[in-house]
Design an enzyme around this catalytic site. Structure first.
Site, PDB file in Angstrom:
ATOM      1  N   MET A   1      96.365  79.387  51.245  1.00 56.38           N
ATOM      2  CA  MET A   1      96.084  78.311  52.275  1.00 56.38           C
ATOM      3  C   MET A   1      96.503  77.818  52.939  1.00 56.38           C
ATOM      4  O   MET A   1      97.311  79.317  52.993  1.00 56.38           O
ATOM      5  CB  MET A   1      95.774  76.519  51.322  1.00 56.38           C
ATOM      6  CG  MET A   1      94.432  76.837  50.893  1.00 56.38           C
ATOM      7  SD  MET A   1      94.425  75.040  49.557  1.00 56.38           S
ATOM      8  CE  MET A   1      92.949  74.844  49.369  1.00 56.38           C
ATOM      9  N   CYS A   2      96.870  77.275  53.737  1.00 49.98           N
ATOM     10  CA  CYS A   2      97.561  76.942  55.413  1.00 49.98           C
ATOM     11  C   CYS A   2      98.639  76.181  54.376  1.00 49.98           C
ATOM     12  O   CYS A   2      99.258  75.854  53.471  1.00 49.98           O
ATOM     13  CB  CYS A   2      97.073  76.362  55.855  1.00 49.98           C
ATOM     14  SG  CYS A   2      95.337  76.663  56.351  1.00 49.98           S
ATOM     15  N   GLN A   3      99.523  76.505  55.440  1.00 44.55           N
ATOM     16  CA  GLN A   3     101.038  76.261  55.187  1.00 44.55           C
ATOM     17  C   GLN A   3     101.665  75.015  56.170  1.00 44.55           C
ATOM     18  O   GLN A   3     100.978  75.266  57.309  1.00 44.55           O
ATOM     19  CB  GLN A   3     102.049  76.888  55.011  1.00 44.55           C
ATOM     20  CG  GLN A   3     102.059  77.819  53.913  1.00 44.55           C
ATOM     21  CD  GLN A   3     103.318  77.796  52.750  1.00 44.55           C
ATOM     22  OE1 GLN A   3     104.585  77.674  53.456  1.00 44.55           O
ATOM     23  NE2 GLN A   3     103.087  79.147  52.205  1.00 44.55           N
ATOM     24  N   HIS A  77     102.038  75.312  62.658  1.00 44.77           N
ATOM     25  CA  HIS A  77     101.150  74.944  60.437  1.00 44.77           C
ATOM     26  C   HIS A  77     100.763  76.568  61.075  1.00 44.77           C
ATOM     27  O   HIS A  77     100.139  77.516  61.782  1.00 44.77           O
ATOM     28  CB  HIS A  77      99.380  74.547  61.604  1.00 44.77           C
ATOM     29  CG  HIS A  77      98.743  74.427  60.339  1.00 44.77           C
ATOM     30  ND1 HIS A  77      97.669  75.917  60.964  1.00 44.77           N
ATOM     31  CD2 HIS A  77      98.009  73.744  59.359  1.00 44.77           C
ATOM     32  CE1 HIS A  77      96.723  75.740  59.584  1.00 44.77           C
ATOM     33  NE2 HIS A  77      97.147  74.191  58.526  1.00 44.77           N
ATOM     34  N   ASN A 108      96.652  71.067  54.943  1.00 39.70           N
ATOM     35  CA  ASN A 108      96.688  72.325  54.124  1.00 39.70           C
ATOM     36  C   ASN A 108      95.834  71.875  53.154  1.00 39.70           C
ATOM     37  O   ASN A 108      95.521  70.719  52.450  1.00 39.70           O
ATOM     38  CB  ASN A 108      97.916  72.350  53.876  1.00 39.70           C
ATOM     39  CG  ASN A 108      97.968  72.940  52.474  1.00 39.70           C
ATOM     40  OD1 ASN A 108      98.112  71.780  51.424  1.00 39.70           O
ATOM     41  ND2 ASN A 108      97.284  73.908  52.297  1.00 39.70           N
TER      42      ASN A 108
END
Length: 549
Positions: A1-3, A77, A108
């Site tokens: 996933m994103c950070q 992001h 996130n």
């Protein structure tokens, strides 16, 4: 996933050190290579840089690292696409104007309610009502942007005037709980929400995707004097901040994973919402209110702010718990019951007082006038620093409630001019001075088992005249009925529930049993409806207890 990466600062600050390590995770030290973005507040303006290229090799990211920009408030992001194509419209942070204020948002996680759904079918939040009332709509294909638009539409429907920070905090907390509700196990919902140059909200509902061991949560650290050297985790690079900062500097850094190897990073609790301002985190409404009173609330040229009178009439000025608790204590004290111990100052009736979980010191201010020697205790060194600035404590201690009561009692015994009364209960660990007043304002809601705390209070409180003033939250008890009644009585429900706002609510009969079993006397108890949690009423409680002589 994103950070995610966020920074909130007491003075305009260069973010290039933290962003340098963070950008490496965009395709070099981690797999988040599907785009990146950054939003930097400057006055009423908002600079945004977005790029679908990996941050580790993006020329725009390299430009940002070299660009000499300073800010009070920013977010960044890096994307690992789980929804939507790798394209510019799906790159965070997202940005919208509302009430003449630039709002920014990055996320996130994964929100099932807003995932892979037609934009015309996204759930509406709060008082939005119908889709004709919606002003904000997603441009891209991500659940993140859809959630952001849903939050803004709900806020716009909720307020006709500019909300104050405590009211805004309470509303964002409620909307976040609504988003998670019903899909608690599948939802991962960590976000940063910026609403102007000073204020940054951060919320965490952490988790891991099915089949993945990667934990998605939020952490934060506070850089403050005395500054030291910090070393990045993702690149061989360190900075000695003591050579680059002033005593006025303070920076809160929020990240999905700690960015440095030698700083104290704290993980958000599940369901916790923090408001960052001036480089410090706040989670109590009365602290948010104080930030508002300092002139750092929302600022708009097109929408007026509600007056104090209007807020009082609509019931929104309910967040000054310390003042309400002080008022309840004063009601318990009839004239002549407390002897003057401060040379003619009739207000001072307590020789020794301790404020458990003092936070930024609002309770200390509320009770300072009635206590000769006041000690503040908190787990957070940042809050202790803020409390020290108020000058309302004679002593401040970083530590947990039970240990601090023993430690503070001994210190009070050393500091008193006269020989103070000693503990009479035979507990060898508590051989210091007894307290005339013990305060636990907005503390018990973060402790699931209250028995050790109540036992420590009993062992530290002056019999007869001592008072224990506290706030708590009760949860409505479910009444068993029919054939399952006996079975339910044998299988007792837990005596507490962890609410979606990361606060514990306790059963009333559990607290009342503690009071009886430990020999307390109820001096005063005020209960009022607060909110609902999974359909059950949550009540706000203010109480004052004493011990018989």
């Amino acid at each position: 996933m994103c950070q995610l990466l966020g920074m909130n600062c007491a003075a305009p600050t260069d973010f290039s050190f933290s962003f340098r390590g963070f950008a490496k995770r965009g395709g070099e030290t981690d797999k988040h290579e599907h785009g990146w973005g950054i939003a930097i507040y400057e006055g009423r303006g908002l600079r945004t840089f977005l790029d679908p290229m990996p941050a580790a090799i993006s020329p725009v990211a390299q430009l940002v690292q070299r660009y000499p920009m300073k800010t009070f408030n920013m977010m960044a992001h890096i994307r690992y696409a789980t929804q939507g194509t790798v394209s510019l419209e799906n790159v965070h942070p997202f940005q919208r104007e509302m009430w003449g204020i630039q709002w920014s948002f990055c996320h996130n996680g994964e929100v099932p309610k807003y995932s892979h759904i037609d934009p015309c079918e996204y759930p509406l939040l709060g008082n939005t009502g119908c889709r004709q009332n919606c002003t904000y709509h997603p441009v891209g294909d991500t659940d993140s942007e859809a959630v952001f638009c849903a939050i803004l539409n709900a806020l716009k429907a909720e307020f006709n005037t500019l909300p104050t920070l405590p009211v805004l905090y309470e509303t964002i907390q409620r909307l976040s709980a609504e988003i998670v509700s019903g899909d608690e196990e599948l939802t991962i919902f960590n976000f940063l929400l910026g609403c102007g140059q000073y204020t940054l909200f951060a919320y965490s509902w952490p988790g891991a995707r099915p089949g993945s061991s990667v934990w998605n949560g939020l952490f934060y650290t506070i850089r403050r004097p005395p500054f030291s050297t910090a070393k990045l985790a993702d690149v061989d690079y360190a900075v000695d901040f003591s050579k680059l900062t002033t005593p006025a500097d303070r920076v809160a850094v929020i990240a999905t994973k700690p960015l440095t190897v030698d700083e104290d990073w704290k993980e958000f609790k599940r369901g916790q919402l923090l408001m960052f301002d001036n480089g410090l985190p706040y989670s109590e409404l009365y602290d948010c209110d104080e930030v508002e009173q300092e002139g750092r609330g929302l600022c708009s040229r097109v929408l007026r702010k509600s007056s104090g009178r209007e807020l009082m009439m609509t019931g929104c000025m309910k967040f000054d718990t310390p003042a309400l608790l002080r008022r309840l204590v004063d009601e318990c004290l009839t004239s002549g019951n407390k002897s003057d111990i401060d040379g003619g100052n009739e207000q001072v009736w307590a020789r020794n007082g301790v404020d458990l979980g003092c936070g930024s010191g609002r309770s200390g201010l509320a009770f300072r006038s009635c206590v000769k020697n006041m000690t503040g205790v908190d787990l957070s060194s940042e809050m202790i620093d803020k409390a020290r600035e108020r000058g309302c404590y004679d002593r401040l201690v970083v530590g947990d409630v039970e240990h601090a009561l023993h430690q503070c009692g001994a210190a009070c015994a050393d500091n008193n001019d006269e020989n103070p009364p000693k503990h009479q209960n035979g507990n060898a660990e508590t051989n210091g001075s007894l307290f005339d007043l013990i305060i636990a304002c907005d503390v018990l809601v973060y402790i699931h088992d209250l028995q050790p705390v109540f036992e420590s209070v009993r062992n530290s409180l002056m019999p007869n005249d001592g008072l224990f003033a506290f706030s708590a939250e009760f949860i409505e008890e479910q009444e068993p009925s029919g054939e399952g009644k006996e079975e339910k009585e044998q299988e007792e429900e837990p005596f507490f529930v962890l609410q979606s706002c990361a606060r514990f609510a306790h059963k009333r009969h559990y607290v009342e049993k503690l009071v009886r079993d430990l020999g307390f006397e109820i001096k005063a108890l005020k209960v009022s409806k607060l909110r609902k949690n999974e359909g059950r009423d949550i009540e706000a409680v203010l109480g004052v207890l004493g011990l018989p002589s």
